[in-house]
Design a protein around this motif. Sequence first.
Motif, PDB file in Angstrom:
ATOM      1  N   ASP A  25       6.859  -0.568   0.805  1.00  0.00           N
ATOM      2  CA  ASP A  25       7.344  -1.452  -0.266  1.00  0.00           C
ATOM      3  C   ASP A  25       8.361  -2.474   0.236  1.00  0.00           C
ATOM      4  N   ASP A  26       9.137  -2.119   1.255  1.00  0.00           N
ATOM      5  CA  ASP A  26      10.150  -3.031   1.790  1.00  0.00           C
ATOM      6  C   ASP A  26       9.543  -4.274   2.431  1.00  0.00           C
ATOM      7  N   LEU A  27       8.266  -4.229   2.770  1.00  0.00           N
ATOM      8  CA  LEU A  27       7.613  -5.371   3.426  1.00  0.00           C
ATOM      9  C   LEU A  27       6.941  -6.315   2.439  1.00  0.00           C
ATOM     10  N   MET A  28       6.771  -5.891   1.203  1.00  0.00           N
ATOM     11  CA  MET A  28       5.974  -6.648   0.226  1.00  0.00           C
ATOM     12  C   MET A  28       6.489  -8.057  -0.059  1.00  0.00           C
ATOM     13  N   ASP A  29       7.798  -8.228  -0.053  1.00  0.00           N
ATOM     14  CA  ASP A  29       8.343  -9.518  -0.478  1.00  0.00           C
ATOM     15  C   ASP A  29       8.925 -10.358   0.651  1.00  0.00           C
ATOM     16  N   ILE A  30       8.620  -9.991   1.894  1.00  0.00           N
ATOM     17  CA  ILE A  30       9.073 -10.773   3.040  1.00  0.00           C
ATOM     18  C   ILE A  30       7.996 -11.806   3.377  1.00  0.00           C
ATOM     19  N   VAL A  31       8.394 -13.063   3.505  1.00  0.00           N
ATOM     20  CA  VAL A  31       7.470 -14.110   3.927  1.00  0.00           C
ATOM     21  C   VAL A  31       7.555 -14.194   5.450  1.00  0.00           C
ATOM     22  N   PRO A  32       6.497 -13.789   6.159  1.00  0.00           N
ATOM     23  CA  PRO A  32       6.556 -13.816   7.620  1.00  0.00           C
ATOM     24  C   PRO A  32       6.579 -15.245   8.154  1.00  0.00           C
ATOM     25  N   LEU A  69       3.065 -10.543   1.070  1.00  0.00           N
ATOM     26  CA  LEU A  69       2.007  -9.593   0.717  1.00  0.00           C
ATOM     27  C   LEU A  69       1.881  -9.420  -0.798  1.00  0.00           C
ATOM     28  N   HIS A  70       2.990  -9.387  -1.494  1.00  0.00           N
ATOM     29  CA  HIS A  70       2.969  -9.272  -2.955  1.00  0.00           C
ATOM     30  C   HIS A  70       2.125 -10.413  -3.538  1.00  0.00           C
ATOM     31  N   TRP A  71       2.350 -11.628  -3.057  1.00  0.00           N
ATOM     32  CA  TRP A  71       1.593 -12.786  -3.533  1.00  0.00           C
ATOM     33  C   TRP A  71       0.109 -12.641  -3.186  1.00  0.00           C
ATOM     34  N   GLN A  72      -0.185 -12.210  -1.982  1.00  0.00           N
ATOM     35  CA  GLN A  72      -1.587 -12.063  -1.558  1.00  0.00           C
ATOM     36  C   GLN A  72      -2.350 -11.096  -2.464  1.00  0.00           C
ATOM     37  N   PHE A  73      -1.757  -9.932  -2.721  1.00  0.00           N
ATOM     38  CA  PHE A  73      -2.421  -8.956  -3.581  1.00  0.00           C
ATOM     39  C   PHE A  73      -2.585  -9.496  -5.003  1.00  0.00           C
ATOM     40  N   GLY A  74      -1.568 -10.172  -5.512  1.00  0.00           N
ATOM     41  CA  GLY A  74      -1.648 -10.749  -6.848  1.00  0.00           C
ATOM     42  C   GLY A  74      -2.667 -11.871  -6.942  1.00  0.00           C
ATOM     43  N   HIS A  75      -2.801 -12.640  -5.868  1.00  0.00           N
ATOM     44  CA  HIS A  75      -3.754 -13.758  -5.836  1.00  0.00           C
ATOM     45  C   HIS A  75      -5.191 -13.261  -5.972  1.00  0.00           C
ATOM     46  N   VAL A  76      -5.492 -12.146  -5.337  1.00  0.00           N
ATOM     47  CA  VAL A  76      -6.823 -11.547  -5.443  1.00  0.00           C
ATOM     48  C   VAL A  76      -7.122 -11.196  -6.906  1.00  0.00           C
ATOM     49  N   ILE A  77      -6.129 -10.637  -7.577  1.00  0.00           N
ATOM     50  CA  ILE A  77      -6.286 -10.283  -8.997  1.00  0.00           C
ATOM     51  C   ILE A  77      -6.509 -11.536  -9.837  1.00  0.00           C
ATOM     52  N   ALA A  78      -5.762 -12.591  -9.548  1.00  0.00           N
ATOM     53  CA  ALA A  78      -5.809 -13.805 -10.370  1.00  0.00           C
ATOM     54  C   ALA A  78      -7.206 -14.405 -10.445  1.00  0.00           C
ATOM     55  N   LEU A  79      -7.874 -14.558  -9.304  1.00  0.00           N
ATOM     56  CA  LEU A  79      -9.195 -15.189  -9.323  1.00  0.00           C
ATOM     57  C   LEU A  79     -10.220 -14.299 -10.021  1.00  0.00           C
ATOM     58  N   MET A  80     -10.215 -13.019  -9.727  1.00  0.00           N
ATOM     59  CA  MET A  80     -11.178 -12.114 -10.367  1.00  0.00           C
ATOM     60  C   MET A  80     -10.934 -12.051 -11.875  1.00  0.00           C
ATOM     61  N   TYR A 109       1.925 -16.977 -11.442  1.00  0.00           N
ATOM     62  CA  TYR A 109       2.658 -16.493 -10.267  1.00  0.00           C
ATOM     63  C   TYR A 109       1.823 -16.450  -8.989  1.00  0.00           C
ATOM     64  N   PHE A 110       0.505 -16.326  -9.126  1.00  0.00           N
ATOM     65  CA  PHE A 110      -0.334 -16.102  -7.952  1.00  0.00           C
ATOM     66  C   PHE A 110      -1.491 -17.089  -7.828  1.00  0.00           C
ATOM     67  N   GLY A 111      -1.555 -18.091  -8.687  1.00  0.00           N
ATOM     68  CA  GLY A 111      -2.639 -19.052  -8.611  1.00  0.00           C
ATOM     69  C   GLY A 111      -2.494 -19.966  -7.400  1.00  0.00           C
ATOM     70  N   VAL A 171       3.924  -4.827  -8.201  1.00  0.00           N
ATOM     71  CA  VAL A 171       2.925  -4.249  -7.308  1.00  0.00           C
ATOM     72  C   VAL A 171       2.203  -3.104  -8.018  1.00  0.00           C
ATOM     73  N   ASP A 172       2.906  -2.345  -8.832  1.00  0.00           N
ATOM     74  CA  ASP A 172       2.261  -1.263  -9.584  1.00  0.00           C
ATOM     75  C   ASP A 172       1.220  -1.801 -10.560  1.00  0.00           C
ATOM     76  N   GLU A 173       1.516  -2.909 -11.216  1.00  0.00           N
ATOM     77  CA  GLU A 173       0.533  -3.517 -12.122  1.00  0.00           C
ATOM     78  C   GLU A 173      -0.681  -3.992 -11.336  1.00  0.00           C
ATOM     79  N   ILE A 174      -0.439  -4.559 -10.162  1.00  0.00           N
ATOM     80  CA  ILE A 174      -1.538  -5.008  -9.308  1.00  0.00           C
ATOM     81  C   ILE A 174      -2.422  -3.819  -8.929  1.00  0.00           C
ATOM     82  N   LYS A 175      -1.817  -2.697  -8.560  1.00  0.00           N
ATOM     83  CA  LYS A 175      -2.584  -1.494  -8.208  1.00  0.00           C
ATOM     84  C   LYS A 175      -3.495  -1.082  -9.364  1.00  0.00           C
TER      85      LYS A 175
END
Length: 154
Positions: free
Chosen positions: A26-33, A40-51, A72-74, A89-93
């Motif tokens: 969870d500590d890695l989810m909101d770090i922008v590399p 990662l939080h954005w990436q997972f949410g983005h997948v949900i957004a299009l579907m 948030y993820f478009g 992240v829990d909602e995304i899951k």
Amino acid sequence: MQKELLTFQLKSVRGWIKYHLEDTDDDLMDIVPAGFNNNLHWQFGHVIALMESELVRLLGKNDDVEKRFKKYFGTGTSPDDFDDETPSVDEIKTLLDQQQKEYGGLSEDSLKEPLPEPFMGMKTSYELAGFVILHEGLHAGKIQEMKRLLENQY
């Protein structure tokens, strides 16, 4: 037959995405590399957004979730815009599984429907569904890259 193939492909790519979501600290989810413009939080949410957009169109379901996720993820959004209303992240899951079940409920006939207007050369729901799954596969690869990079840095 078309639906069976798409359902199998979605199950496969969603399995990959869910594996990475469950396997990520969870500590890695909101770090922008470095070198990326999202996390990662954005990436997972983005997948949900299009579907979700596709499920709203194909099933006629309520678009409240779609609107929140697009905000948030478009495409063109950024984690810089996250606030207290950003889906967790829990909602995304939860939605990763729920969307897969909803997609399984589509009829073969609904996939044959023409799109209201062509999108990137695609004219039917079946063609667009294939694109949505390809899109998820591309983001699954991006998630894997980001996760590996973050795990080596933190």
